[in-house]
Motif scaffolding. Sequence first.
Motif, PDB file in Angstrom:
ATOM      1  N   ARG A 128       0.829  -1.210   0.000  1.00  0.00           N
ATOM      2  CA  ARG A 128       0.000   0.000   0.000  1.00  0.00           C
ATOM      3  C   ARG A 128       0.857   1.251   0.000  1.00  0.00           C
ATOM      4  NH1 ARG A 128      -4.124  -2.201   4.469  1.00  0.00           N
ATOM      5  NH2 ARG A 128      -5.500  -3.345   3.080  1.00  0.00           N
ATOM      6  N   ALA A 129       1.908   1.248   0.818  1.00  0.00           N
ATOM      7  CA  ALA A 129       2.807   2.410   0.890  1.00  0.00           C
ATOM      8  C   ALA A 129       3.488   2.641  -0.452  1.00  0.00           C
ATOM      9  CB  ALA A 129       3.845   2.210   1.998  1.00  0.00           C
ATOM     10  N   ALA A 130       3.925   1.569  -1.109  1.00  0.00           N
ATOM     11  CA  ALA A 130       4.581   1.695  -2.411  1.00  0.00           C
ATOM     12  C   ALA A 130       3.607   2.242  -3.445  1.00  0.00           C
ATOM     13  CB  ALA A 130       5.131   0.337  -2.855  1.00  0.00           C
ATOM     14  N   ARG A 131       2.366   1.788  -3.382  1.00  0.00           N
ATOM     15  CA  ARG A 131       1.352   2.277  -4.334  1.00  0.00           C
ATOM     16  C   ARG A 131       1.073   3.762  -4.120  1.00  0.00           C
ATOM     17  NH1 ARG A 131      -4.170  -0.401  -3.719  1.00  0.00           N
ATOM     18  NH2 ARG A 131      -4.400   1.252  -2.223  1.00  0.00           N
ATOM     19  N   GLU A 132       1.041   4.185  -2.863  1.00  0.00           N
ATOM     20  CA  GLU A 132       0.781   5.592  -2.558  1.00  0.00           C
ATOM     21  C   GLU A 132       1.925   6.492  -2.982  1.00  0.00           C
ATOM     22  OE1 GLU A 132      -0.179   5.708   1.570  1.00  0.00           O
ATOM     23  OE2 GLU A 132      -2.110   4.700   1.284  1.00  0.00           O
ATOM     24  N   GLU A 133       3.151   5.943  -2.988  1.00  0.00           N
ATOM     25  CA  GLU A 133       4.316   6.733  -3.384  1.00  0.00           C
ATOM     26  C   GLU A 133       4.404   6.911  -4.889  1.00  0.00           C
ATOM     27  OE1 GLU A 133       7.749   4.860  -1.731  1.00  0.00           O
ATOM     28  OE2 GLU A 133       7.197   5.345   0.326  1.00  0.00           O
ATOM     29  N   SER A 134       3.766   6.019  -5.645  1.00  0.00           N
ATOM     30  CA  SER A 134       3.902   6.116  -7.109  1.00  0.00           C
ATOM     31  C   SER A 134       2.873   7.025  -7.729  1.00  0.00           C
ATOM     32  CB  SER A 134       3.799   4.736  -7.743  1.00  0.00           C
ATOM     33  OG  SER A 134       2.589   4.093  -7.399  1.00  0.00           O
TER      34      SER A 134
END
Length: 67
Positions: free
Chosen positions: A61-67
């Motif tokens: 989820r964190a990686a998706r929010e960063e992209s």
Amino acid sequence: MSEPQLSYEQARAELASVVERLEAGGGTLEDSLALWERGEQLADICQRWLDGARARLEAARAAREES
């Protein structure tokens, strides 16, 4: 003594069996204590799997929010 890595499903199934045997009763106190201890070990294994899954989901989820 190192225990082979159990999958979550294997640990959960064995834990269910332990609980069933404890609920059925009829064993000696020593047998019941051994089953209880095994159940605690299995519950810890399940919790580690769940914690790991939660961490992976949070990272995704964190990686998706960063992209």
